[in-house]
Design a protein around this motif. Structure first.
Motif: not given
Length: 263
Positions: A95, A97, A124-126, A128-132, A165-166
């Motif tokens: 990742s 991030t 779990e990561t972020t 582009n400001h989106e929780q993935i 999260g997405s």
């Protein structure tokens, strides 16, 4: 375990560095059981029950080569079982991030000496400001609703229902989209409400990820699509491309790679 794993690492790393992928999932990532231990740096993101990393761990070697290319990735490697009597076989995540990582047994067996033993790694990561939330899996073949793939998927499904999260669920599912519909249907009809990136993509290049007889598919004589990127329907799938197929980059495995771009 390949004849020229250093070539694999070079080809793979060069594409990762060129394309600057946010997330990468790998399966059948090995290290020698008897290889010397290695000290990892802060880019390694361990799980609570983390297995020690050894000097020839494929993912460790890959990330070290990426650093030589000026490309730094956070990463995790989680151990599944003993492969070919001499490897720790596992799965890995990369990742751009930082990751919070956990791994879970999804198989009935948790004995590493049993090749049926399977784990999934969930990161779990972020981005582009989106929780993935990304789950990377190497699941078993379909043997009915009470054995192998079905209970493994159902166990993973329960773990992911608790996440916010997405969602991305990726990996080798050992179930062909056309020929073994029970397993594929179990995923696409799941309450996780996932879309198959190949079906949803606005543009597709290639389809099959296995083209010949390989371990576990000894009788195969035609193209198989058994490796997947499943995504939450909040993602817009821009493109799906088969890579490392001697058309889009050199072949480096008995499975081709999948490159998915999404908004």
């Amino acid at each position: 375990m390949e004849a020229d794993d250093q070539r694999q690492i070079r080809v793979l790393a060069q594409r990762i560095a060129q394309e600057k992928y946010d997330l990468v999932g790998l399966q059948e990532v090995n290290q020698g059981i008897a290889s010397p231990l290695v000290e990892v740096d802060g880019y390694f993101q361990p799980t609570e029950e983390q297995q020690a990393i050894r000097q020839d761990n494929f993912l460790f070697c890959l990330t070290e080569y990426l650093k030589e290319l000026g490309c730094y990735y956070y990463w995790n490697w989680s151990y599944n079982h003993i492969g070919y009597d001499r490897f720790h076989e596992g799965i890995g995540l990369l990742s751009k991030t930082p990751l919070i990582v956990e791994s879970h047994f999804v198989s009935k067996s948790s004995n590493p000496a049993d090749y049926h033993t399977r784990k999934v790694v969930i990161g779990e990561t972020t981005v582009n400001h989106e929780q993935i939330v990304i789950a990377n899996a190497h699941l078993s073949w379909w043997r009915g609703f009470d054995d192998s793939f079905a209970p493994e998927w159902q166990t993973l499904e329960e773990k992911l229902k608790a996440k916010s999260g997405s969602l991305l669920v990726i990996g080798d599912f050992n179930n062909d989209a056309k020929k073994v519909n029970e397993g594929y249907d179990l995923v696409t009809k799941s309450p996780l409400d996932l879309q198959d990136a190949f079906i949803a993509a606005k543009k597709t290049t290639g389809e099959f990820t296995v083209e010949e007889s390989i371990d576990g598919w000894a009788q195969n004589r035609s193209g198989l699509r058994i490796d997947y990127v499943f995504a939450a329907k909040t993602f817009e799938i821009v493109s799906y491309k088969v890579v490392f197929d001697d058309i889009n980059d050199a072949k480096i495995s008995d499975h081709f790679g999948i490159e998915v771009r999404m908004d």
